[in-house]
Design an enzyme around this catalytic site. Sequence first.
Site, mmCIF file in Angstrom:
data_model
loop_
_atom_site.group_PDB
_atom_site.id
_atom_site.type_symbol
_atom_site.label_atom_id
_atom_site.label_comp_id
_atom_site.label_asym_id
_atom_site.label_seq_id
_atom_site.Cartn_x
_atom_site.Cartn_y
_atom_site.Cartn_z
ATOM 1 N N LYS A 1 34.123 31.169 -45.666
ATOM 2 C CA LYS A 1 33.436 31.427 -44.510
ATOM 3 C C LYS A 1 33.742 30.517 -43.071
ATOM 4 C CE LYS A 1 29.358 30.561 -46.233
ATOM 5 N NZ LYS A 1 29.606 30.163 -47.571
ATOM 6 N N ARG B 1 20.476 32.537 -45.405
ATOM 7 C CA ARG B 1 20.803 32.494 -46.942
ATOM 8 C C ARG B 1 19.700 32.717 -47.780
ATOM 9 N NH1 ARG B 1 25.035 27.955 -46.166
ATOM 10 N NH2 ARG B 1 25.930 27.451 -48.155
ATOM 11 N N ARG C 1 39.290 22.063 -53.294
ATOM 12 C CA ARG C 1 38.776 21.627 -51.893
ATOM 13 C C ARG C 1 38.210 19.884 -52.214
ATOM 14 N NH1 ARG C 1 34.137 24.763 -48.774
ATOM 15 N NH2 ARG C 1 32.770 23.838 -50.026
ATOM 16 N N ARG D 1 34.128 16.200 -50.133
ATOM 17 C CA ARG D 1 32.950 16.791 -49.923
ATOM 18 C C ARG D 1 31.763 16.434 -50.977
ATOM 19 N NH1 ARG D 1 31.695 22.436 -47.124
ATOM 20 N NH2 ARG D 1 29.821 22.645 -48.261
ATOM 21 N N ARG E 1 25.521 25.369 -57.179
ATOM 22 C CA ARG E 1 25.557 26.060 -55.838
ATOM 23 C C ARG E 1 25.719 27.559 -56.017
ATOM 24 N NH1 ARG E 1 29.830 23.097 -52.870
ATOM 25 N NH2 ARG E 1 29.364 24.384 -51.033
HETATM 26 P P1 AMP Z 1 28.081 25.002 -46.366
HETATM 27 O O1 AMP Z 1 28.825 24.345 -45.678
HETATM 28 O O2 AMP Z 1 27.607 26.567 -45.613
HETATM 29 O O3 AMP Z 1 28.436 25.315 -47.793
HETATM 30 O O4 AMP Z 1 26.516 24.309 -46.487
HETATM 31 C C1 AMP Z 1 26.301 22.981 -47.152
HETATM 32 C C2 AMP Z 1 24.976 22.743 -47.586
HETATM 33 O O5 AMP Z 1 24.328 22.775 -46.397
HETATM 34 C C3 AMP Z 1 24.407 23.940 -48.441
HETATM 35 O O6 AMP Z 1 24.799 23.660 -49.754
HETATM 36 C C4 AMP Z 1 22.867 23.544 -48.296
HETATM 37 O O7 AMP Z 1 22.454 22.233 -48.806
HETATM 38 C C5 AMP Z 1 22.787 23.233 -46.751
HETATM 39 N N1 AMP Z 1 22.544 24.567 -46.050
HETATM 40 C C6 AMP Z 1 23.608 25.220 -45.091
HETATM 41 N N2 AMP Z 1 23.093 26.184 -44.460
HETATM 42 C C7 AMP Z 1 21.970 26.240 -45.114
HETATM 43 C C8 AMP Z 1 21.002 27.356 -45.112
HETATM 44 N N3 AMP Z 1 21.089 28.449 -44.284
HETATM 45 N N4 AMP Z 1 19.536 27.200 -45.682
HETATM 46 C C9 AMP Z 1 19.363 26.254 -46.496
HETATM 47 N N5 AMP Z 1 20.217 25.239 -46.748
HETATM 48 C C10 AMP Z 1 21.455 25.272 -46.054
#
Ligand code: AMP
Length: 212
Positions: free
Chosen positions: A15, A89, A128, A134, A145
Amino acid sequence: MSLRLVLVGPPGAGKGTQAELISNHWKIPAISTGSILRANVKAGTELGKQAEALIAAGEFVPDDVITELVRDHLHEHAVHGFILDGFPRSVPQVDALRTMLEEFQTPLDGAILLEVPDDELIDRLHSRAQAEGRADDTREVIAHRMDVYHERTQPILEAFDKRGLLVRIDGVGSVDEVHQRILDATGQMKAARTQGTSTDSGCGCTCTSEGN
Ligand code: AMP
């Protein structure tokens, strides 16, 4: 005429990379909730302190917190277009986004779903983890996740589908191949909007109104 898009997909679907490419191509800002949260963690802000442990555990930040964060960013971009990466989400986040965009009178053009099989996602996330380190890319957190994605995020696909907004994109292939597929799909959305056949009318049918 700018596009208003959301990009949905499981962890590791690409993404972030694809949102950047689409952002550059259509000249719309990519708003990545994950990146914004990680920047807040790094800067030690209140939001960062609130989010750090949740991110590391692979849990969601509360819906109301993330919605306010998105509102702050969308406020200035809604009219001129955007691509949201990682929001919404959950079903409450879809509803919150819809209310927000109704308020701004800026309906969505489409929700792009990047589809990648689970086993490939897990391979990608492990790679990754080695490359980027990360905190949420450890073996246990990755598995969690994925579960959270299936449980909380997958139900939003139906909500977008019902509104005629969901576009499924095959996320397997090179970055360029996937990018080209998204470009084709978003080009069609843009053409549909120009012709006044955008589907997010709120009534679940295809009609010519852009008002929501
Ligand atoms: P990502 O980089 O999009 O994988 O997001 C990393 C982490 O940020 C996720 O695993 C959540 O802990 C938090 N996060 C990001 N976007 C959201 C969202 N829309 N709702 C809730 N938590 C989020």
